[in-house]
Write an enzyme that holds these catalytic residues in place. Sequence first.
Site, PDB file in Angstrom:
ATOM      1  CE  LYS A 175      -3.824  -2.444   1.242  1.00  0.00           C
ATOM      2  NZ  LYS A 175      -4.204  -3.281   0.157  1.00  0.00           N
ATOM      3  CB  CYS A 176       4.328   1.655  -0.435  1.00  0.00           C
ATOM      4  SG  CYS A 176       5.733   2.770  -0.518  1.00  0.00           S
ATOM      5  N   GLY A 177       3.371   4.245  -2.075  1.00  0.00           N
ATOM      6  CA  GLY A 177       3.504   4.965  -3.338  1.00  0.00           C
ATOM      7  C   GLY A 177       4.512   4.311  -4.271  1.00  0.00           C
ATOM      8  CB  THR A 203       2.904  -0.580  -4.231  1.00  0.00           C
ATOM      9  OG1 THR A 203       2.960  -0.385  -2.809  1.00  0.00           O
ATOM     10  CG2 THR A 203       2.383  -1.981  -4.514  1.00  0.00           C
TER      11      THR A 203
END
Length: 160
Positions: free
Chosen positions: A34-36, A38
């Site tokens: 759920k990371c920028g 990803t």
Amino acid sequence: MSIYQHSITLNNGKESTLEDYKGKVLLIVNTASKCGFTPQYDGLEALYKAHKDKGFEVLGFPCDQFGHQEPGSDDDIAQFCSLNFGVSFPLFKKTEVNGPNANPLFVELKDKAPGILGTKRIKWNFTKFLVNTEGKVLKRYAPTVKPAEIEKDIVALLNT
């Protein structure tokens, strides 16, 4: 201690050591769903597919220490990576990379390849460590460095 002596647990619970990857060029990455960053899963998978037959491995270690960006179970993570990014490289159990419970592998990686100004702490998801065929940790790449930007370093190691 050799990097190959570290115990590791695959996402499916199978216990192993890095000895399984001895003689290969490794890119070890702390990941999150759920990371920028990803979308870098796409780039990591592309590198893996392009070079796995030449002795290259991407090793993904999901981590929930940065902004709670990896909240799922190991099964959830595997399913997400497979469905959304077609990840076929090995994923390991969710792990900590900083602090008192840090995975000993990441403690060694940080010692051997410190960050900017010699900092040991991993600052965010998708920090990448390049390891040569003898198990020497060569370089740390910041999360902002896209996998494609590392390819030349990987190819150089594969051709030595």
